[in-house]
Design a protein around this motif. Structure first.
Motif, short mmCIF file in Angstrom:
data_model
loop_
_atom_site.label_atom_id
_atom_site.label_comp_id
_atom_site.label_asym_id
_atom_site.label_seq_id
_atom_site.Cartn_x
_atom_site.Cartn_y
_atom_site.Cartn_z
N GLY A 103 0.63 -1.93 0.03
CA GLY A 103 0.28 -0.57 -0.26
C GLY A 103 0.73 1.23 -0.02
O GLY A 103 -0.08 2.53 -0.31
N PHE A 104 2.38 1.18 -0.28
CA PHE A 104 2.85 2.20 -0.12
C PHE A 104 3.12 2.53 -1.58
O PHE A 104 4.30 3.84 -1.90
CB PHE A 104 4.19 2.35 0.86
N SER A 105 2.84 2.49 -2.45
CA SER A 105 3.39 2.75 -4.11
C SER A 105 3.32 4.01 -4.34
O SER A 105 2.37 4.36 -4.27
CB SER A 105 2.86 1.83 -5.06
N GLU A 106 4.37 4.70 -5.02
CA GLU A 106 3.96 6.00 -5.90
C GLU A 106 2.63 6.17 -6.53
O GLU A 106 1.70 6.94 -6.81
CB GLU A 106 5.14 6.65 -6.48
N VAL A 107 2.48 5.01 -7.39
CA VAL A 107 2.25 4.56 -8.79
C VAL A 107 1.32 3.53 -8.78
O VAL A 107 1.91 2.27 -9.00
CB VAL A 107 2.67 4.69 -10.01
N PRO A 108 -0.18 3.48 -8.08
CA PRO A 108 -0.95 2.56 -7.76
C PRO A 108 -1.17 1.53 -9.10
O PRO A 108 -1.12 2.30 -10.12
CB PRO A 108 -2.19 2.77 -7.78
N PRO A 109 -0.45 0.60 -9.13
CA PRO A 109 -0.50 -0.87 -10.44
C PRO A 109 -2.24 -0.74 -10.78
O PRO A 109 -3.16 -0.25 -10.49
CB PRO A 109 -0.36 -2.01 -10.22
N ARG A 110 -2.13 -0.87 -11.71
CA ARG A 110 -3.71 -1.11 -12.98
C ARG A 110 -4.07 -2.33 -12.55
O ARG A 110 -3.20 -3.30 -12.39
CB ARG A 110 -3.06 -1.38 -14.24
N SER A 111 -5.46 -2.44 -11.95
CA SER A 111 -6.39 -3.13 -11.51
C SER A 111 -7.21 -2.96 -11.12
O SER A 111 -7.96 -1.58 -11.33
CB SER A 111 -5.61 -3.60 -9.89
N ASN A 112 -8.87 -4.01 -12.07
CA ASN A 112 -10.25 -3.76 -11.45
C ASN A 112 -10.14 -3.69 -10.73
O ASN A 112 -11.38 -3.61 -9.39
CB ASN A 112 -10.68 -5.16 -12.19
N ASP A 113 -9.59 -4.40 -9.70
CA ASP A 113 -10.11 -4.34 -7.51
C ASP A 113 -8.19 -4.20 -6.71
O ASP A 113 -7.77 -5.45 -6.80
CB ASP A 113 -11.16 -5.80 -7.79
N TYR A 114 -7.90 -2.74 -6.13
CA TYR A 114 -7.05 -2.52 -5.94
C TYR A 114 -7.23 -2.80 -4.29
O TYR A 114 -7.74 -1.47 -4.40
CB TYR A 114 -6.16 -1.97 -6.65
N VAL A 115 -6.67 -3.35 -3.41
CA VAL A 115 -7.64 -2.99 -2.25
C VAL A 115 -6.14 -3.30 -1.35
O VAL A 115 -6.34 -3.88 -0.46
CB VAL A 115 -8.15 -4.17 -1.32
N PRO A 116 -5.17 -2.81 -1.04
CA PRO A 116 -3.94 -2.82 -0.47
C PRO A 116 -3.85 -3.10 1.10
O PRO A 116 -5.34 -2.86 1.29
CB PRO A 116 -3.42 -1.74 -0.63
N LEU A 117 -3.28 -3.47 1.29
CA LEU A 117 -3.29 -3.62 3.11
C LEU A 117 -3.06 -2.77 4.12
O LEU A 117 -3.73 -2.22 4.85
CB LEU A 117 -2.28 -4.60 3.80
N PHE A 118 -2.29 -1.58 3.72
CA PHE A 118 -2.54 -0.81 4.56
C PHE A 118 -3.36 0.32 2.82
O PHE A 118 -2.83 0.88 2.52
CB PHE A 118 -1.12 0.13 4.36
N PRO A 119 -4.05 1.18 3.48
CA PRO A 119 -4.45 1.22 5.09
C PRO A 119 -6.16 0.78 5.59
O PRO A 119 -6.86 0.62 6.31
CB PRO A 119 -4.64 2.53 5.18
N TRP A 120 -6.75 -0.26 4.93
CA TRP A 120 -7.54 -1.07 4.55
C TRP A 120 -7.28 -2.05 5.70
O TRP A 120 -8.78 -2.42 5.80
CB TRP A 120 -7.66 -2.06 2.90
N ILE A 121 -6.99 -2.52 6.23
CA ILE A 121 -6.66 -3.34 7.48
C ILE A 121 -7.18 -2.74 8.61
O ILE A 121 -7.36 -3.20 9.43
CB ILE A 121 -5.28 -4.20 7.90
N ALA A 122 -7.32 -1.95 8.46
CA ALA A 122 -7.74 -0.41 9.90
C ALA A 122 -9.53 -0.60 9.45
O ALA A 122 -9.77 -0.88 11.24
CB ALA A 122 -7.58 0.72 8.94
N ALA A 123 -9.46 -1.00 8.42
CA ALA A 123 -11.69 -1.56 8.86
C ALA A 123 -11.76 -2.47 9.02
O ALA A 123 -12.73 -2.78 9.78
CB ALA A 123 -12.37 -1.06 7.09
N LEU A 124 -10.93 -3.74 9.36
CA LEU A 124 -11.10 -5.40 9.56
C LEU A 124 -10.44 -5.15 11.37
O LEU A 124 -11.67 -5.62 12.60
CB LEU A 124 -10.60 -6.39 9.37
#
Length: 328
Positions: A176-197
């Motif tokens: 979740g710390f990349s400068e340029v997010p990769p092209r993807s139809n569904d990109y949910v990186p560990l950071f910051p989304w782990i905060a929701a769990l």
């Protein structure tokens, strides 16, 4: 686990129907979002509709709700003692489904395949979440607040402060710390989304300590269609999108969408990304219009949008530098 715990395990918290219903509501929301994405994919709505404005917030809210409910379920199923056999069985199901989605999308959308989406995140975050089950809920909540504060700093106060080129590689960008997010139809990186769990873990642990769960269970005592769907959310998740895509595809055979204007979609996406980094809206408008015109003039627009060339391509970067100067 001690011998006493093994001989006298803590009683498992009864299933709370309302939580299944909430998960069912999240499934409906997810289906409506994916339907919008399908309409965009087949050209029935403007390019960028599903990834900008209201739908961008909508998608993030849906992902957050699934992760939050996953945290709730983690506590209900494995506190105070982790039931390892059921956990690994569920983990294998979610992780296996995630791998299946990656393989399927790699074949169908090789330039935008899903290599770390919502299921990948749920599987890994659930594994990490086990370490927080017995921690004081206020400590887990503090971690959630810390992650949220870090994101506010990164997005608002110091844009890009947490982004490093090192994490641009696909094998690291899932963190979740990349400068340029990769092209993807569904990109949910560990950071910051782990905060929701972790928020779901903290709230449920607090509810247990306050004995709120019996009252919550009493809110809904009978199953309904939503709660039944929520109990089988993984199956619904895997099946709904192929069904929706098939329906829109069949409709497109009867009533094809008009050909899209690639410039409109590019400019809209470019301006959203530019302003999202804290840049002036007027400057972004000039920059994106300039790059769109130059990309079209050099026949690079179609290859860029199809994924045949990457945004890091030297030709694209050269045009961006020229337009950055001209937009000043």
């Amino acid at each position: 686990m001690t011998v006493a715990e093994a001989q006298n395990p803590a009683p498992r918290t009864p299933r709370i129907t309302l939580i299944d219903t909430l998960r069912g509501v999240a499934l409906i929301a997810m289906a409506t979002y994916h339907f919008t994405w399908d309409l965009e994919f087949f050209g029935y709505v403007d390019p960028g509709t599903a990834t900008q404005g209201f739908f961008k917030v909508y998608a993030r809210s849906i992902a957050s709700s699934f992760l939050f409910l996953a945290g709730v379920s983690l506590v209900l199923a494995h506190f105070p003692n982790i039931r390892w056999e059921p956990f690994w069985k569920r983990f294998a199901m979610v992780a296996g489904a995630a791998v299946a989605i990656s393989i399927a999308t790699l074949v169908a959308f090789p330039s935008e395949w899903i290599y770390f989406g919502i299921l990948h995140n749920i599987a890994l975050s659930s594994l990490i979440g086990l370490a927080f089950l017995r921690l004081p809920p206020l400590l887990t909540g503090a971690v959630v607040v810390l992650i949220a504060a870090a994101m506010i700093v990164d997005y608002s106060l110091f844009p890009g402060a947490l982004d490093w080129a090192l994490f641009n590689a696909r094998y690291l960008s899932w963190i979740g710390f990349s400068e340029v997010p990769p092209r993807s139809n569904d990109y949910v990186p560990l950071f910051p989304w782990i905060a929701a769990l972790l928020a779901g873990v903290a709230v449920t642990r607090l509810a247990l300590s306050k004995n709120w769960l019996p009252k919550l269970a009493a809110v809904q005592t009978r199953q309904n269609l939503l709660s039944k769907a929520g109990r089988h959310s993984l199956i619904v998740y895997l099946v709904h999108q192929p069904v929706l895509i098939a329906l829109v595809y069949l409709f497109s055979l009867v009533h094809p969408a008009p050909p899209p204007d690639p410039r409109i979609g590019y400019v809209r996406s470019c301006e959203a990304g530019c302003t999202g980094q804290g840049n002036d809206a007027g400057l972004c408008q000039k920059f994106c219009g300039c790059t769109a015109d130059k990309l079209i003039a050099q026949s690079l627009m179609t290859p860029l949008q199809s994924g045949a060339i990457a945004p890091q391509d030297e030709r694209v970067q050269s045009l961006a530098e020229q337009c950055s100067i001209e937009a000043q």
